[in-house]
Each structure stands twice: as structure tokens, then as C-alpha cells.
Design a protein around this motif. Sequence first.
Motif, mmCIF file in Angstrom:
data_model
loop_
_atom_site.group_PDB
_atom_site.id
_atom_site.type_symbol
_atom_site.label_atom_id
_atom_site.label_comp_id
_atom_site.label_asym_id
_atom_site.label_seq_id
_atom_site.Cartn_x
_atom_site.Cartn_y
_atom_site.Cartn_z
ATOM 1 N N ASN A 130 0.856 -1.221 -0.060
ATOM 2 C CA ASN A 130 -0.068 -0.106 0.019
ATOM 3 C C ASN A 130 0.600 1.170 -0.153
ATOM 4 O OD1 ASN A 130 -3.018 -1.035 0.309
ATOM 5 N ND2 ASN A 130 -1.891 -1.940 1.944
ATOM 6 N N THR A 131 2.148 1.196 0.091
ATOM 7 C CA THR A 131 2.992 2.265 -0.180
ATOM 8 C C THR A 131 3.984 2.307 -1.247
ATOM 9 O OG1 THR A 131 4.813 1.014 1.250
ATOM 10 C CG2 THR A 131 3.108 2.315 2.607
ATOM 11 N N ARG B 168 -6.726 8.190 -1.539
ATOM 12 C CA ARG B 168 -5.324 8.235 -1.017
ATOM 13 C C ARG B 168 -4.330 9.081 -1.492
ATOM 14 N NH1 ARG B 168 -3.719 1.682 -1.074
ATOM 15 N NH2 ARG B 168 -5.111 0.982 0.553
ATOM 16 N N TYR C 53 -0.315 9.550 -1.540
ATOM 17 C CA TYR C 53 0.949 8.878 -1.441
ATOM 18 C C TYR C 53 2.118 9.751 -1.234
ATOM 19 C CZ TYR C 53 -1.660 4.775 -3.398
ATOM 20 O OH TYR C 53 -2.751 3.831 -3.447
ATOM 21 N N THR D 72 1.390 6.096 3.349
ATOM 22 C CA THR D 72 0.313 6.511 2.314
ATOM 23 C C THR D 72 -1.320 6.799 3.667
ATOM 24 O OG1 THR D 72 0.730 4.691 0.795
ATOM 25 C CG2 THR D 72 -1.717 5.694 0.728
ATOM 26 N N GLU E 291 -4.984 6.983 4.067
ATOM 27 C CA GLU E 291 -6.259 6.574 3.167
ATOM 28 C C GLU E 291 -7.468 7.181 4.178
ATOM 29 O OE1 GLU E 291 -8.148 2.719 1.500
ATOM 30 O OE2 GLU E 291 -6.655 2.479 3.139
#
Length: 158
Positions: free
Chosen positions: A18-19, A123, A125, A130, A132
Motif C-alpha cells: 500500500n506504499t 489515498r 501517497y 500512504t 487513506e
Amino acid sequence: MKKIILFLLFTSFCFAQNTLHYNDEKGSEKATLQDIKWLAGNWKGEAFSGTYEENWSQPFGGSMMFNFKLVVEGKIVFYELGHIVEKDGTLEYQIKHFDANLNGWEEKDQSEDFKFIKKEGNRMYFDNFTFEFVSENHVKVYAYFEDSNEEMVFNFKK
């Protein structure tokens, strides 16, 4: 059977990450604090065998300031102080760490700086982080720790 295992490994890997990592060649998308103003508020959660609280200010003066405190077994483990700041038409996330006695981890004039990469849906980044938006009372923060090569998720709740 091998195809199924490879597919499962591939899809697990894709959904676990997710990063993102900043790429100098691509640079940063344009962004302002208005894009992440939903982060403002008082948040709590659990991590590192303890409870944390993190407080984010509303956008003001070109920054959103925050403070973080981790408590384990009734004792302060560490603090963070930082901000997301508007800089050169985009954003930058900067952090300084302190122990329970407010002794800084970084050098006096140093901070950990994370460049903005892009905004996508709900999101935002940054390099290795990240943010969200899940709901008005829930935000997830994904953090990638290079020394352990692990990504953690922090569930912020109001």
C-alpha cells in the motif's frame, strides 16, 4: 496446481503493498493541503504493543501540524512532531522523533522528510507513507519501514 499457487502469491503481493517509493525522475504531482484536510482531528489507535494518539491541525499558514504519542503499559515510549507543508506546488511530510524526556532522535537541525508522490481516489501517497480516508471517523496510515522491510497499517479512529 503450480499456476494456482503462483496466482495466489501474486495477488497476495499486489494487495499487501500500500506504499510507494518516491522516484526523482517522475517527481511529485501537484497538491495542496486542501487535498488532505480530512486528516485534521484527534485520532487514537493501537500499535507496537501500546496505544497511540495523533492530533492533526486544520490547514493553516501553509501547513498541517501534528503530534503523536505512544504509550505502552502506562509509560511514554516516544513522541513525534511534524507537519505536512505546501512546498513548490506540492506537499512534503516532515517528522522529528523524541524520547519520553523530549530528547531528539534526529540531529538538532534535521528531520525525516518524505516527498509527496500522488493522490489517487481516497489515498495520498508520500514516499513510504500512504494516508487513506476511510470515513469521517476512520483513517488508515500505511508506513513502510526500510530497516525491517515491512509495511504496517495504523488504524486511526476518532
